[in-house]
Scaffold this motif. Structure first.
Motif, PDB file in Angstrom:
ATOM      1  N   ILE A  51       0.849  -1.186   0.000  1.00 60.31           N
ATOM      2  CA  ILE A  51       0.000   0.000   0.000  1.00 60.31           C
ATOM      3  C   ILE A  51       0.884   1.235   0.000  1.00 60.31           C
ATOM      4  O   ILE A  51       1.836   1.329   0.776  1.00 60.31           O
ATOM      5  N   ARG A  53       1.557   5.433   0.293  1.00 57.17           N
ATOM      6  CA  ARG A  53       1.184   6.416   1.306  1.00 57.17           C
ATOM      7  C   ARG A  53      -0.189   7.023   0.992  1.00 57.17           C
ATOM      8  O   ARG A  53      -0.936   7.369   1.905  1.00 57.17           O
ATOM      9  N   SER A  54      -0.514   7.114  -0.282  1.00 59.66           N
ATOM     10  CA  SER A  54      -1.813   7.667  -0.677  1.00 59.66           C
ATOM     11  C   SER A  54      -2.922   6.620  -0.680  1.00 59.66           C
ATOM     12  O   SER A  54      -4.074   6.951  -0.944  1.00 59.66           O
ATOM     13  N   GLY A  55      -2.566   5.354  -0.418  1.00 64.45           N
ATOM     14  CA  GLY A  55      -3.601   4.335  -0.264  1.00 64.45           C
ATOM     15  C   GLY A  55      -3.803   3.407  -1.446  1.00 64.45           C
ATOM     16  O   GLY A  55      -4.719   2.588  -1.429  1.00 64.45           O
ATOM     17  N   THR A  56      -2.964   3.505  -2.455  1.00 64.26           N
ATOM     18  CA  THR A  56      -3.073   2.580  -3.583  1.00 64.26           C
ATOM     19  C   THR A  56      -2.552   1.210  -3.168  1.00 64.26           C
ATOM     20  O   THR A  56      -1.467   1.098  -2.615  1.00 64.26           O
ATOM     21  N   THR A  57      -3.351   0.189  -3.448  1.00 64.22           N
ATOM     22  CA  THR A  57      -3.008  -1.156  -3.002  1.00 64.22           C
ATOM     23  C   THR A  57      -2.713  -2.094  -4.165  1.00 64.22           C
ATOM     24  O   THR A  57      -3.218  -1.914  -5.281  1.00 64.22           O
ATOM     25  N   SER A  70      -4.457  -2.180   4.746  1.00 65.34           N
ATOM     26  CA  SER A  70      -4.851  -0.796   5.020  1.00 65.34           C
ATOM     27  C   SER A  70      -3.755  -0.136   5.845  1.00 65.34           C
ATOM     28  O   SER A  70      -2.847  -0.815   6.340  1.00 65.34           O
ATOM     29  N   ARG A  71      -3.837   1.196   5.986  1.00 68.66           N
ATOM     30  CA  ARG A  71      -2.812   1.878   6.755  1.00 68.66           C
ATOM     31  C   ARG A  71      -3.372   3.113   7.442  1.00 68.66           C
ATOM     32  O   ARG A  71      -4.380   3.688   7.003  1.00 68.66           O
ATOM     33  N   ASP A  72      -2.689   3.477   8.510  1.00 68.88           N
ATOM     34  CA  ASP A  72      -2.977   4.691   9.260  1.00 68.88           C
ATOM     35  C   ASP A  72      -1.691   5.505   9.252  1.00 68.88           C
ATOM     36  O   ASP A  72      -0.737   5.187   9.982  1.00 68.88           O
ATOM     37  N   ASN A  73      -1.634   6.518   8.406  1.00 71.92           N
ATOM     38  CA  ASN A  73      -0.398   7.291   8.274  1.00 71.92           C
ATOM     39  C   ASN A  73      -0.037   8.030   9.561  1.00 71.92           C
ATOM     40  O   ASN A  73       1.147   8.191   9.871  1.00 71.92           O
TER      41      ASN A  73
END
Length: 119
Positions: A51, A53-57, A70-73
């Motif tokens: 993933i 930083r902008s959320g592209t997986t 998923s991520r929580d920056n």
């Protein structure tokens, strides 16, 4: 010093679910693409999901529609939600992150967490 610390993993029955977490810790760094690899005994370490930083997986074909990354920056944390687990998902799962720290980019790795899918 930047470190990746994983949590989650363990034994789960086929068809079950599990969630892995990975947190990058340290000071004054920026984590860019993060992801999960896995390595089964006798096999090479392969990408499972990543993933940006902008959320592209991205996902390996074998886990599409079963795993979600998923991520929580704000917390420098990524998660891997694994559903409908199969015995072939058994492996050591490693977190990785491309991190900018002290003027350079480098890939960091966690210590790995064992996921065993068995009845």
């Amino acid at each position: 010093q930047v470190r990746l610390v994983e949590s989650g993993g363990g034994l789960v029955q086929p068809g079950g679910s599990q969630r892995l977490s990975c947190t990058a810790s340290g000071s004054s760094f920026v984590a860019f693409t993060m992801g999960w690899y896995r390595q089964a005994p006798g096999n090479q370490r392969d990408l499972v999901a990543s993933i940006t930083r902008s959320g592209t997986t991205t996902y390996v074909e074998s886990v599409k529609d079963r795993f979600t990354i998923s991520r929580d920056n704000a917390e420098n944390t990524i998660y891997l939600q694994m559903n409908n687990l199969k015995p072939e998902d058994t492996a050591v799962y490693y977190c990785t992150a491309n991190i900018f720290w002290r003027g350079s980019y480098r890939d960091y790795w966690g210590q790995g967490t064992q996921v065993t899918v068995s009845s």
